[in-house]
Design a protein around this motif. Structure first.
Motif, PDB file in Angstrom:
ATOM      1  N   GLN A   7      -2.257  35.010  95.389  1.00 49.35           N
ATOM      2  CA  GLN A   7      -1.298  35.310  96.459  1.00 49.35           C
ATOM      3  C   GLN A   7      -1.129  34.129  97.410  1.00 49.35           C
ATOM      4  O   GLN A   7      -0.017  33.841  97.854  1.00 49.35           O
ATOM      5  CB  GLN A   7      -1.761  36.549  97.237  1.00 49.35           C
ATOM      6  CG  GLN A   7      -1.636  37.858  96.471  1.00 49.35           C
ATOM      7  CD  GLN A   7      -2.257  39.023  97.218  1.00 49.35           C
ATOM      8  OE1 GLN A   7      -3.272  38.879  97.899  1.00 49.35           O
ATOM      9  NE2 GLN A   7      -1.659  40.204  97.085  1.00 49.35           N
ATOM     10  N   SER A   8      -2.232  33.436  97.701  1.00 48.15           N
ATOM     11  CA  SER A   8      -2.141  32.275  98.594  1.00 48.15           C
ATOM     12  C   SER A   8      -1.354  31.142  97.950  1.00 48.15           C
ATOM     13  O   SER A   8      -0.605  30.425  98.627  1.00 48.15           O
ATOM     14  CB  SER A   8      -3.541  31.797  98.994  1.00 48.15           C
ATOM     15  OG  SER A   8      -4.294  31.420  97.859  1.00 48.15           O
ATOM     16  N   ALA A   9      -1.474  30.990  96.627  1.00 51.46           N
ATOM     17  CA  ALA A   9      -0.700  29.965  95.925  1.00 51.46           C
ATOM     18  C   ALA A   9       0.790  30.300  95.972  1.00 51.46           C
ATOM     19  O   ALA A   9       1.632  29.418  96.195  1.00 51.46           O
ATOM     20  CB  ALA A   9      -1.180  29.841  94.481  1.00 51.46           C
ATOM     21  N   TRP A  10       1.129  31.586  95.759  1.00 53.02           N
ATOM     22  CA  TRP A  10       2.530  32.001  95.838  1.00 53.02           C
ATOM     23  C   TRP A  10       3.058  31.814  97.255  1.00 53.02           C
ATOM     24  O   TRP A  10       4.195  31.351  97.450  1.00 53.02           O
ATOM     25  CB  TRP A  10       2.659  33.469  95.425  1.00 53.02           C
ATOM     26  CG  TRP A  10       4.029  34.030  95.691  1.00 53.02           C
ATOM     27  CD1 TRP A  10       5.144  33.917  94.916  1.00 53.02           C
ATOM     28  CD2 TRP A  10       4.430  34.778  96.863  1.00 53.02           C
ATOM     29  NE1 TRP A  10       6.209  34.536  95.517  1.00 53.02           N
ATOM     30  CE2 TRP A  10       5.807  35.073  96.705  1.00 53.02           C
ATOM     31  CE3 TRP A  10       3.767  35.217  97.998  1.00 53.02           C
ATOM     32  CZ2 TRP A  10       6.515  35.794  97.663  1.00 53.02           C
ATOM     33  CZ3 TRP A  10       4.472  35.931  98.959  1.00 53.02           C
ATOM     34  CH2 TRP A  10       5.832  36.217  98.791  1.00 53.02           C
ATOM     35  N   PHE A  11       2.255  32.164  98.250  1.00 55.72           N
ATOM     36  CA  PHE A  11       2.667  32.033  99.641  1.00 55.72           C
ATOM     37  C   PHE A  11       2.989  30.578  99.955  1.00 55.72           C
ATOM     38  O   PHE A  11       4.024  30.272 100.555  1.00 55.72           O
ATOM     39  CB  PHE A  11       1.546  32.546 100.555  1.00 55.72           C
ATOM     40  CG  PHE A  11       1.934  32.662 102.002  1.00 55.72           C
ATOM     41  CD1 PHE A  11       2.211  33.902 102.560  1.00 55.72           C
ATOM     42  CD2 PHE A  11       2.014  31.540 102.824  1.00 55.72           C
ATOM     43  CE1 PHE A  11       2.564  34.022 103.906  1.00 55.72           C
ATOM     44  CE2 PHE A  11       2.365  31.647 104.158  1.00 55.72           C
ATOM     45  CZ  PHE A  11       2.651  32.894 104.698  1.00 55.72           C
ATOM     46  N   ALA A  12       2.088  29.667  99.559  1.00 65.04           N
ATOM     47  CA  ALA A  12       2.290  28.247  99.856  1.00 65.04           C
ATOM     48  C   ALA A  12       3.541  27.719  99.161  1.00 65.04           C
ATOM     49  O   ALA A  12       4.299  26.935  99.746  1.00 65.04           O
ATOM     50  CB  ALA A  12       1.065  27.445  99.419  1.00 65.04           C
TER      51      ALA A  12
END
Length: 323
Positions: A7-12
């Motif tokens: 999720q953090s990779a998608w957010f970034a």
């Protein structure tokens, strides 16, 4: 539930796409663009202190276009009334009922241009919607929706006929920053595209307003170690103990920092916060919340200098804190 690495990779990735899209309209200001986007995803508001003609309106339009949101611009003047901002209830003779006509504050991105030119009464009409996301007219609450962000501007040079924002209202702005003038290369690119009057009009949306609300909810799940929270609390307390400061960072200011560092960490592809995130955001999130003693200001003390000293004096955590 803590944000997952996926999720953090998608957010970034999504954050970078948003920043890149806005950057097509606001040239040469990537850091400021990322700060304002952070503010939006932390569900706060930003105060831009800039000279006229630096692209503040373009920034608001570009962000609204990038998130498929609505945009409104309110030109604050001394004769502006609170109802001109929030809206008014009008009696309809045909139906025999009162109808609410929403004001320009009901938009995804609201540009409050030269906010310090309006009277304190009109300035205060923004307080409820900025804090609670709703407007109460004739006892009836009306929700502003999500996302909702006020980008207020004020001219740092021309102060004749203006009303200084009180400290309580300044404290409601999550960040205070500036665009400033572009560098030479960006200025040349802007001049080369002078035939295109509004660069934001050509922007394609990157995400929907629903996705922005989901990103804001997701950012709230970023892990903040107790040691980092103690660091934020220690820095805020230190600003209140500085001899040159009449007013330091409030608890609202510490909460604002916590919300911002979560979004900032997620924009870097991390699901956890580092002490460096606090250091990077200290100036835009806290500088406008510190009120200096007049004598200290007269001798050349600045809020930036106070924050630099506090950051140097309060040690950052070196290891995680066990709970």
């Amino acid at each position: 539930m803590t944000m997952t690495p996926e999720q953090s990779a998608w957010f970034a990735q999504t954050f970078d796409r948003l920043a890149g899209n806005v950057g097509q309209a606001v040239l040469g200001k990537p850091t400021t663009v990322r700060l304002v986007l952070t503010c939006m995803l932390a569900e706060g508001h930003v105060l831009l202190e800039d000279a006229p003609g630096t692209g503040k309106t373009m920034l608001a339009r570009a962000i609204a276009a990038s998130v498929q949101g609505s945009h409104s611009r309110i030109q604050f003047t001394p004769d502006l009334l609170p109802s001109d901002v929030t809206g008014v209830t009008i009696y309809d003779q045909k139906t025999g009922a009162f109808d609410f006509h929403p004001g320009p504050v009901f938009a995804s991105i609201v540009l409050a241009d030269e906010i310090n030119r309006a009277s304190p009464k009109t300035q205060s009409s923004l307080l409820e919607v900025m804090e609670e996301g709703q407007v109460t007219v004739d006892g009836v609450p009306h929700t502003a929706g999500r996302p909702f962000m006020v980008i207020a501007t004020q001219n740092p040079i021309e102060q004749a006929g203006t009303y200084r924002l009180p400290e309580a209202q300044l404290d409601r702005f999550l960040m205070k920053t500036s665009l400033g003038y572009p560098d030479r290369a960006a200025a040349v690119e802007i001049l080369a595209g002078s035939a295109q009057k509004d660069r934001s009009a050509a922007l394609a949306p990157i995400v929907t307003t629903q996705a922005v609300a989901e990103m804001a909810d997701l950012a709230a799940t970023v892990h903040v170690d107790p040691a980092v929270l103690d660091y934020v609390a220690g820095l805020a307390e230190a600003t209140r103990n500085v001899p040159e400061a009449r007013l330091g960072v409030s608890i609202r200011g510490a909460l604002a920092m916590t919300r911002c560092i979560k979004v900032w960490a997620a924009s870097q592809g991390r699901n956890y916060v580092l002490p460096d995130d606090v250091k990077q955001l200290a100036l835009p999130v806290w500088a406008h919340r510190i009120v200096l003693d007049p004598e200290a200001e007269f001798t050349g003390t600045t809020t930036e200098g106070v924050l630099a000293r506090v950051l140097a004096d309060v040690p950052a955590p070196q290891e995680r804190q066990t709970v």
